[in-house]
Design a protein around this motif. Structure first.
Motif, PDB file in Angstrom:
ATOM      1  N   ALA A 208     -33.848 -40.237 -35.083  1.00 50.78           N
ATOM      2  CA  ALA A 208     -35.280 -40.008 -34.879  1.00 50.78           C
ATOM      3  C   ALA A 208     -35.537 -38.838 -33.944  1.00 50.78           C
ATOM      4  CB  ALA A 208     -35.937 -41.276 -34.331  1.00 50.78           C
ATOM      5  N   GLY A 209     -34.735 -38.691 -32.921  1.00 53.73           N
ATOM      6  CA  GLY A 209     -34.958 -37.637 -31.946  1.00 53.73           C
ATOM      7  C   GLY A 209     -34.383 -36.307 -32.383  1.00 53.73           C
ATOM      8  N   ASN A 224     -35.333 -36.961 -40.583  1.00 51.37           N
ATOM      9  CA  ASN A 224     -36.613 -37.058 -39.882  1.00 51.37           C
ATOM     10  C   ASN A 224     -37.158 -35.650 -39.658  1.00 51.37           C
ATOM     11  OD1 ASN A 224     -38.845 -37.829 -38.423  1.00 51.37           O
ATOM     12  ND2 ASN A 224     -37.713 -38.104 -36.499  1.00 51.37           N
ATOM     13  N   PRO A 225     -38.060 -35.171 -40.518  1.00 51.61           N
ATOM     14  CA  PRO A 225     -38.555 -33.794 -40.366  1.00 51.61           C
ATOM     15  C   PRO A 225     -39.352 -33.577 -39.093  1.00 51.61           C
ATOM     16  CG  PRO A 225     -39.817 -34.977 -42.031  1.00 51.61           C
ATOM     17  CD  PRO A 225     -38.669 -35.869 -41.661  1.00 51.61           C
ATOM     18  N   PRO A 229     -39.508 -28.887 -35.882  1.00 50.72           N
ATOM     19  CA  PRO A 229     -40.828 -28.286 -36.153  1.00 50.72           C
ATOM     20  C   PRO A 229     -40.796 -27.245 -37.272  1.00 50.72           C
ATOM     21  CG  PRO A 229     -40.372 -28.366 -33.793  1.00 50.72           C
ATOM     22  CD  PRO A 229     -39.104 -28.736 -34.480  1.00 50.72           C
ATOM     23  N   GLU A 230     -39.657 -26.625 -37.500  1.00 52.78           N
ATOM     24  CA  GLU A 230     -39.583 -25.589 -38.535  1.00 52.78           C
ATOM     25  C   GLU A 230     -39.856 -26.150 -39.926  1.00 52.78           C
ATOM     26  OE1 GLU A 230     -36.880 -24.511 -35.121  1.00 52.78           O
ATOM     27  OE2 GLU A 230     -37.206 -26.278 -36.401  1.00 52.78           O
ATOM     28  N   LEU A 231     -39.588 -27.452 -40.130  1.00 57.21           N
ATOM     29  CA  LEU A 231     -39.797 -28.050 -41.446  1.00 57.21           C
ATOM     30  C   LEU A 231     -41.272 -28.271 -41.760  1.00 57.21           C
ATOM     31  CD1 LEU A 231     -36.871 -30.633 -41.515  1.00 57.21           C
ATOM     32  CD2 LEU A 231     -37.127 -28.603 -42.955  1.00 57.21           C
ATOM     33  N   ARG A 247     -31.128 -23.056 -35.088  1.00 55.43           N
ATOM     34  CA  ARG A 247     -29.926 -23.898 -35.160  1.00 55.43           C
ATOM     35  C   ARG A 247     -29.128 -23.650 -36.437  1.00 55.43           C
ATOM     36  NH1 ARG A 247     -33.949 -27.625 -33.414  1.00 55.43           N
ATOM     37  NH2 ARG A 247     -33.592 -28.461 -31.313  1.00 55.43           N
ATOM     38  N   GLY A 248     -29.797 -23.180 -37.492  1.00 52.81           N
ATOM     39  CA  GLY A 248     -29.164 -22.996 -38.789  1.00 52.81           C
ATOM     40  C   GLY A 248     -30.147 -23.322 -39.898  1.00 52.81           C
ATOM     41  N   HIS A 249     -29.680 -23.362 -41.131  1.00 51.31           N
ATOM     42  CA  HIS A 249     -30.530 -23.720 -42.258  1.00 51.31           C
ATOM     43  C   HIS A 249     -30.807 -25.227 -42.229  1.00 51.31           C
ATOM     44  CE1 HIS A 249     -30.090 -19.737 -43.936  1.00 51.31           C
ATOM     45  NE2 HIS A 249     -28.775 -19.843 -43.892  1.00 51.31           N
ATOM     46  N   LEU A 250     -32.047 -25.592 -42.544  1.00 50.26           N
ATOM     47  CA  LEU A 250     -32.469 -26.992 -42.511  1.00 50.26           C
ATOM     48  C   LEU A 250     -32.830 -27.455 -43.916  1.00 50.26           C
ATOM     49  CD1 LEU A 250     -34.864 -26.823 -39.410  1.00 50.26           C
ATOM     50  CD2 LEU A 250     -32.418 -27.371 -39.429  1.00 50.26           C
TER      51      LEU A 250
END
Length: 327
Positions: A208-209, A224-225, A229-231, A247-250
């Motif tokens: 969750a976090g 958990n999108p 925040p980028e999602l 951080r990388g691709h999501l």
């Protein structure tokens, strides 16, 4: 477009015009007996004369070589050729060369992905009766190659080495994700690590976090999108949301983790195609017949270095002759 430079050949008339001497009118001297002759009007005779013929010749050659250098001509000088891709089995190559009767042919070693494109680029360098043979693990091109001459391709797929993909699972239900990788087959091996490291290819964040800000990986699977925040501005493809972050691709899908084998295979295939890249497919052995509709390849610049050296030599000679003329 380079061939259009040949239309500049008329500029060779410039040094010819420059070196032509002006017409000189000779002075007539009257003789004492001229008064007994009938009176006639003087006539002019035009005579072509040249100044410094050697310098004129050098300047004409200089312009001609300059035009040839710009036009980038190609002289057919290659004979029978065998193109071998890097890493091809040497025993198999020798057997194929012997069967084709090209034991004495020139050999060129190239990366597999460049073999067919290199042939097309240098196609005008071969003589009309030259035979071309390509050997090795040649990948299937996106479109069928078209050559102006016959090209024979004999392929032998390379045995792919095992590749490890390192995965870190951050989840309260790790077994659900481990079952996902049981559907993985082929030469790629999934290694599940306890903690992320330099070799980590994928982090599954099923919490969750939000993860620590310093945690990095090439790809993240996120359940958990809200933790990323980028999602919020992610794009969607077949239900899969994807976005880029520091951080990388999501990646995110509401149905994760997959609940059946088909969904697991679909996710693994998507990972392979969109992130890792498709597996190369070897071109079947075949012979490409000569096509009259083949586009003429762009000049390869095979003679440009030679022409440039001649151009520099002629320029130095022209300057030397011009300087000697003024002395």
């Amino acid at each position: 477009m380079n061939a259009l430079w040949w239309f500049a050949l008329p500029v060779l008339l410039l040094p010819v015009w420059w070196h032509r001497r002006k017409r000189v009118q000779s002075q007539a001297a009257l003789m004492a007996t001229a008064r007994f002759l009938p009176r006639t009007e003087p006539k002019q005779t035009r005579v072509w004369r040249w100044s410094d013929p050697l310098l004129l010749l050098v300047r004409c050659l200089l312009l001609a070589v300059l035009i040839a250098w710009l036009a980038d001509p190609v002289y057919p000088w290659r004979g029978d050729t065998v193109v071998v891709t890097a890493g091809a089995d040497k025993v198999w190559v020798e057997r194929e060369v012997g069967q084709a009767g090209l034991a004495g042919a020139e050999r060129v070693t190239l990366p597999a992905a460049q073999a067919l494109s290199w042939l097309h680029t240098h196609e005008r360098e071969w003589t009309g009766d030259a035979r071309l043979l390509v050997l090795g693990d040649v990948p299937m091109p996106a479109t069928k190659p078209v050559f102006g001459r016959a090209v024979t391709v004999r392929t032998q797929p390379t045995v792919l080495a095992n590749v490890e993909r390192h995965v870190v699972i951050a989840s309260a239900r790790p077994q659900a994700w481990r079952r996902l990788f049981a559907a993985q087959d082929g030469v790629e091996k999934i290694v599940v690590d306890e903690a992320p490291g330099a070799r980590t290819d994928l982090i599954i964040w099923d919490r969750a976090g939000a993860p620590p800000a310093t945690l990095r990986a090439a790809l993240w699977w996120v359940t958990n999108p809200a933790a990323f925040p980028e999602l919020a501005k992610a794009r969607t493809l077949n239900g899969l949301q994807y976005a880029d972050s520091a951080r990388g691709h999501l990646w995110h899908h509401p149905a994760w983790p997959p609940q059946d084998v088909d969904a697991a295979r679909a996710l693994l295939d998507t990972w392979q195609q969109l992130h890792i890249g498709p597996r190369p497919y070897t071109l079947p052995s075949q012979t490409f017949a000569a096509s009259k509709g083949a586009n003429a390849p762009a000049p390869s610049g095979a003679l440009r270095d030679i022409l440039l050296a001649i151009l520099v030599g002629l320029f130095v000679l022209e300057r030397s002759l011009a300087h000697a003329r003024r002395r």
